[in-house]
Design an enzyme around this catalytic site. Structure first.
Site, PDB file in Angstrom:
ATOM      1  N   GLU A 129      41.478  36.330  79.188  1.00  8.83           N
ATOM      2  CA  GLU A 129      40.149  36.643  78.663  1.00  8.83           C
ATOM      3  C   GLU A 129      39.617  37.976  79.176  1.00  8.83           C
ATOM      4  OE1 GLU A 129      35.658  34.651  78.679  1.00  8.83           O
ATOM      5  OE2 GLU A 129      37.333  33.648  79.660  1.00  8.83           O
ATOM      6  N   THR A 162      28.066  31.629  79.098  1.00  9.71           N
ATOM      7  CA  THR A 162      27.558  30.415  79.719  1.00  9.71           C
ATOM      8  C   THR A 162      27.206  30.683  81.180  1.00  9.71           C
ATOM      9  OG1 THR A 162      28.975  29.129  78.237  1.00  9.71           O
ATOM     10  CG2 THR A 162      28.038  27.978  80.132  1.00  9.71           C
TER      11      THR A 162
END
Length: 269
Positions: free
Chosen positions: A70, A99
């Site tokens: 990622e 998040t």
């Protein structure tokens, strides 16, 4: 067709080229199986996935898909967006507010994760629900923008009232530190509470980002992430606090799709 997918903790972001134009889609993570079905119905495609749910997504696909880390995907996507915007920053801090919040140092040739904080979009949603009962992002954000934080947050200038403070008076001395003991939660407007929640998230994100910038000797912080989607209030808090602390904030249009763009670039090589 080549497709890049960033399957994160809250959203699934998709990037692909259509008629030589970069197109984007996003879905709630609860729709992961439906997204997989949509992709399985496409012909002649190459897929690359990234993000925390990438492995699970791959297990639902009938076609072979590549997968990249990622952080690498996101930094690659950010470089692409910066170049598209004509921004020539060579060394900067990248702060991804999803998040949670992840912070990286990026230069010409590499990226390095330097830290982060659990304060992010999940904090914003969770505290907002606990304090007001509101669970919908598109309801929280506009209400927060109407709120005044004076009855909830304590500023430096309030502590040093009547004298010149040693640091800027506009800085928050204590989030939620100005609540009168005689005031109950029901005495406070939802707008006030939501504004203070987003203010705390934005100030925390900006503060840790500026500290990282100082550590690496850079002046600019690039902010991306799904927490900024249609959230001008959070952007304003982060922008003003970053500048107040001496750094240069940069917000990228479509920055929340950086991971998906990086995955698309990888599969398009």
């Amino acid at each position: 067709m080549n497709i890049g997918i960033d399957a994160g903790g809250t959203l699934i972001k998709v990037a692909y080229m259509k008629n030589d134009l970069l197109e984007f889609e996003k879905f709630p993570i609860a729709d992961l199986e439906q997204v997989a079905s949509w992709i399985n119905g496409l012909d002649n495609i190459k897929i690359c996935t990234t993000g925390g749910k990438a492995t699970f997504l791959k297990s639902l696909l009938s076609q072979k898909a590549e997968q990249i880390v990622e952080f690498e995907a996101t930094s690659s996507g950010v470089r692409y967006l910066l170049a598209t915007c004509g921004i020539t920053e060579e060394s900067y801090i990248l702060t991804n507010v999803g998040t949670g919040t992840s912070i990286h140092h990026i230069n010409k040739s590499e990226q390095q994760r330097v830290g982060g904080t659990g304060v992010g979009g999940g904090t914003m949603m969770g505290l907002s629900q606990l304090l007001t009962g509101i669970t919908d992002y598109d309801s929280i954000v506009p209400l927060a923008a109407k709120g005044i934080r004076d009855r909830i947050d304590l500023k430096v200038s309030q502590i040093y009232k009547g004298t010149v403070p040693p640091i800027p008076g506009d800085l928050t001395a204590s989030n939620f530190g100005n609540v009168d003991p005689m005031v109950s939660r029901t005495d406070l407007e939802k707008e006030e509470l939501l504004a203070s929640v987003i203010g705390m998230v934005g100030e925390t994100v900006a503060t840790v980002s500026v500290l990282a910038a100082g550590q690496y000797g850079v002046s600019s912080v690039v902010f991306i992430g799904s927490s900024f989607i249609r959230n001008e209030f959070l952007k304003e808090v982060v922008q003003s606090y970053t500048r107040l602390r001496g750094a240069n904030p940069i917000f990228l249009e479509n920055g929340e799709y950086s991971g998906a763009i990086g995955a698309l670039l990888h599969v398009s090589k």
